[in-house]
Enzyme design. Structure first.
Site, short mmCIF file in Angstrom:
data_model
loop_
_atom_site.label_atom_id
_atom_site.label_comp_id
_atom_site.label_asym_id
_atom_site.label_seq_id
_atom_site.Cartn_x
_atom_site.Cartn_y
_atom_site.Cartn_z
N THR A 16 0.87 -1.24 0.04
CA THR A 16 0.03 -0.09 0.14
C THR A 16 0.90 1.26 0.03
O THR A 16 2.10 1.10 0.55
CB THR A 16 -0.98 0.09 1.13
OG1 THR A 16 -0.06 0.12 2.46
CG2 THR A 16 -1.81 -1.22 1.34
N GLU A 45 -5.96 -3.47 -0.95
CA GLU A 45 -6.28 -4.66 -0.24
C GLU A 45 -7.62 -5.45 -0.82
O GLU A 45 -7.92 -6.39 -0.28
CB GLU A 45 -6.60 -3.98 1.16
CG GLU A 45 -5.45 -3.51 2.06
CD GLU A 45 -5.27 -2.07 1.88
OE1 GLU A 45 -5.64 -1.35 0.64
OE2 GLU A 45 -4.64 -1.40 2.83
N LYS A 64 -14.43 17.78 10.82
CA LYS A 64 -15.54 17.48 11.95
C LYS A 64 -15.67 18.94 12.37
O LYS A 64 -14.90 19.62 13.17
CB LYS A 64 -15.00 16.69 13.11
CG LYS A 64 -14.95 15.33 12.36
CD LYS A 64 -14.46 14.31 13.39
CE LYS A 64 -14.75 12.89 12.87
NZ LYS A 64 -13.81 11.69 13.25
N TRP A 76 -20.35 15.98 10.44
CA TRP A 76 -19.23 15.78 9.47
C TRP A 76 -19.47 16.75 8.14
O TRP A 76 -20.47 16.78 7.71
CB TRP A 76 -19.20 14.41 9.21
CG TRP A 76 -18.58 13.59 10.38
CD1 TRP A 76 -18.49 13.99 11.48
CD2 TRP A 76 -18.24 12.22 10.31
NE1 TRP A 76 -17.98 12.85 12.32
CE2 TRP A 76 -17.80 11.61 11.62
CE3 TRP A 76 -18.51 11.05 9.21
CZ2 TRP A 76 -17.39 10.38 11.93
CZ3 TRP A 76 -17.94 10.07 9.48
CH2 TRP A 76 -17.44 9.57 10.78
P1 ADP Z 1 -5.69 2.22 -5.13
O1 ADP Z 1 -4.06 1.55 -4.89
O2 ADP Z 1 -6.53 1.42 -5.74
O3 ADP Z 1 -5.44 3.52 -5.50
P2 ADP Z 1 -4.93 2.44 -2.39
O4 ADP Z 1 -5.15 1.23 -1.62
O5 ADP Z 1 -3.79 3.20 -2.72
O6 ADP Z 1 -5.84 1.83 -3.68
O7 ADP Z 1 -6.11 3.55 -2.18
C1 ADP Z 1 -7.42 3.26 -2.10
C2 ADP Z 1 -8.35 4.48 -1.59
O8 ADP Z 1 -8.43 5.37 -2.64
C3 ADP Z 1 -9.70 4.11 -1.23
O9 ADP Z 1 -9.55 3.49 0.09
C4 ADP Z 1 -10.58 5.19 -1.42
O10 ADP Z 1 -10.18 6.18 -0.30
C5 ADP Z 1 -9.62 5.96 -2.75
N1 ADP Z 1 -10.42 5.64 -3.56
C6 ADP Z 1 -10.08 4.92 -4.80
N2 ADP Z 1 -11.15 5.06 -5.72
C7 ADP Z 1 -11.89 6.05 -5.48
C8 ADP Z 1 -13.12 6.64 -6.11
N3 ADP Z 1 -13.61 6.20 -7.09
N4 ADP Z 1 -13.41 7.57 -5.42
C9 ADP Z 1 -13.37 8.21 -3.99
N5 ADP Z 1 -12.22 7.52 -3.63
C10 ADP Z 1 -11.40 6.60 -3.96
#
Ligand code: ADP
Length: 540
Positions: free
Chosen positions: A184, A329, A438, A443
């Site tokens: 990640t 994940e 917040k 929120w």
């Molecule tokens: P990735 O590597 O697929 O981008 P990450 O694990 O780095 O995934 O990050 C995932 C996070 O990115 C999600 O939990 C969310 O917060 C954000 N995210 C992914 N897609 C979207 C989306 N379409 N709209 C809003 N947030 C998103």
């Protein structure tokens, strides 16, 4: 009583085997790191993946060993996807845009024995090599003629592949065996590894090819802009082999002009990437007055796709945006926004509203939202809470047990996102739980305010963060990048937003900047922004 069906394990190697047998002449086109276009077929790729597997075995790679890549989207990286996992070893795709210390941390944590790298990353590799004592060999992904001079004793990819025959049968083993490892991005703390299996990868490929997901077929030409080093390019190297789609890989050139050129030249029908990429493409198209003649669908995910972007692609270019949500994940696909039959009758305005959320879960992903006490909240499209997920392509824990037990009761994984769910299954992210503002115990969604700000024609990009406030704890502040040559004042922007959000949601301040900080995967780096504006004095 068991059914009388064959118990064929779901192997990654079976995807490329299928592609060779049934789509042998379908092309895989890549822009080379050193320039020029490389063109071959699934048949060639499968042959070379088998040669590569034999080469890896000759270098002492054994099942469960980790092999790393630092590479762009190209045919050699694709071969590593199948060659490494196919023999039972684990492909650790490392994001070369991370800080060198983080790259070294990952290589050491994963205990990578071999590192394959594109020539762009030679300086990075030479820098980290002294700190990565466990790496036996560094392999340059090029031919002998391009092998660079280096203080490291480099191996040459093409020499390795060419030295071995393709006389190799993929082994069959337990489908739960680990196949690849992605860390990640880790905006806080050390990166943690998501360890995928053959079973999870094949199931994710099935799921993502479905009509209400990415709808991939043997009639498609797919260009993953999303990097092969970023959650397996959202699984596209697997799903395209499964569907028999032609693959086009853009190498290191991800600017609007280069992507446009490949889209037109290769008649791309589907592409996928994060919003910042599409911002670059839109700017290029608009500046040059160009049209997209073959693209039908753009998958946008990784962060919220701004409504203005979704509308522009649809209205001005006839391209359907598939807004998708997921995370490392989750392999990563969780939801995709497509309408249902009953929605086709809706008015344009109602449809428009519907297509802005993150979509419905693909079968295989179970979701619910809960409050602070873990109580499930209603699926009414209004209540928002922590989003939990479970399913066969979602992690059960991190590599080497980092972070301990990450699952909640019932096997639910907390995504760290705050969202609403409605009775039709549509999910809308209102925030990252750590980004939500917040204000006086209530929120405020930073994403909603950002979407509103970027719908102003003079705004290129916007971020909303919470800034400390003596009375309300936190108040929203808007940080904005203007489009080139656009004049826009704080008052004009606030006036534009005023009647479109609840009064108490309106940002207390607007600051204009030249650019916003992003993470290595293209997300807004709000930790940095919060730091930059920690002592900012709000006018209120
Ligand atoms: P990735 O590597 O697929 O981008 P990450 O694990 O780095 O995934 O990050 C995932 C996070 O990115 C999600 O939990 C969310 O917060 C954000 N995210 C992914 N897609 C979207 C989306 N379409 N709209 C809003 N947030 C998103």
């Amino acid at each position: 009583m068991h059914g009388l069906m064959q118990n064929m394990p779901l192997m990654i190697s079976s995807l490329i085997g299928h592609a060779e047998r049934n789509h042998g002449d379908t092309e895989i086109v890549s822009r080379e790191t050193t320039g020029g276009i490389h063109r071959y077929t699934y048949r060639d790729a499968h042959r070379r993946a088998r040669q590569l597997a034999r080469a890896l075995l000759s270098l002492g790679v054994k099942p469960a060993d980790r092999v790393a890549t630092l590479a762009w989207n190209n045919h050699r990286h694709f071969e590593l996807y199948y060659g490494v996992s196919g023999l039972g070893a684990i492909l650790n795709t490392v994001n070369p845009r991370l800080f060198p210390e983080q790259v070294a941390y990952i290589v050491n944590h994963a205990e990578d024995g071999l590192v394959f790298f594109d020539l762009t990353f030679l300086p990075l590799v030479e820098g980290i090599a002294p700190h990565c004592k466990g790496v036996r060999s560094w392999v340059a992904m090029c031919d002998r003629a391009r092998l660079p001079d280096s203080k490291l004793d480099l191996l040459c990819y093409e020499d390795l592949v060419n030295a071995h025959s393709d006389d190799y049968e993929w082994p069959e083993f337990d489908e739960r065996t680990a196949s690849s490892l992605c860390y990640t991005s880790g905006t806080t703390g050390n990166p943690k590894g998501a360890l995928y299996s053959h079973r999870s990868t094949v199931l994710h490929a099935y799921g993502s090819a479905l009509p209400d997901a990415l709808n991939l077929s043997a009639r498609d030409t797919v260009l993953p802009v999303v990097p092969l080093f970023h959650v397996n390019a959202w699984g596209l190297p697997y799903a395209c082999a499964l569907a028999g789609s032609k693959l086009v890989m853009p190498g290191p050139q991800l600017d609007g002009a280069s992507l446009y050129e490949l889209f037109e030249q290769e008649q791309v029908t589907v592409s996928a990437g994060v919003p910042t990429i599409w911002l670059g493409l839109l700017q290029h198209l608009q500046a040059k007055g160009l049209k997209l003649s073959t693209v039908q669908r753009l998958v946008i995910g990784g962060s919220a796709a701004p409504p203005a972007m979704i509308r522009t692609f649809d209205d001005a270019f006839g391209v359907t945006v598939l807004h998708a949500w997921g995370m490392t994940e989750m392999s990563p696909l969780g939801t995709v926004n497509t309408p249902k039959g009953k929605h086709l009758k809706l008015s344009a305005a109602e449809r428009d509203k519907l297509r802005l959320n993150q979509g419905r879960p693909i079968y295989g992903v179970d979701m619910k939202i809960v409050d602070d006490e873990g109580r499930e909240l209603p699926r009414d499209g209004k209540a928002f809470g922590d989003l939990l997920v479970r399913g066969p392509w979602i992690v059960s824990g991190y590599f080497k047990g980092e972070g301990g037990n990450v699952l909640r009761e019932g096997g639910w994984f907390p995504t760290g996102d705050v969202a609403t769910l409605d009775a039709d299954g549509y999910m809308q992210i209102t925030d990252r739980s750590k980004d939500v503002i917040k204000s006086g115990g209530e929120w405020i969604s930073s994403i909603e305010l950002e979407n509103l700000a970027v719908s102003h024609p003079a705004v290129a990009e916007a971020a909303v963060i919470g800034v400390a406030h003596p009375k309300w704890d936190e108040r929203p502040m808007l940080v904005v990048v203007r489009k080139p040559d656009q004049a826009l004042t704080r008052e004009q922007l606030l006036d534009f937003m005023r009647d479109k959000v609840a009064k108490w949601w309106l940002p207390d301040d607007v600051v204009f900047v030249d650019s916003l900080p992003h993470t290595a995967t293209g997300k807004l780096l709000k930790t940095k922004l919060r730091e930059d504006f920690r002592s900012h004095k709000l006018p209120s």
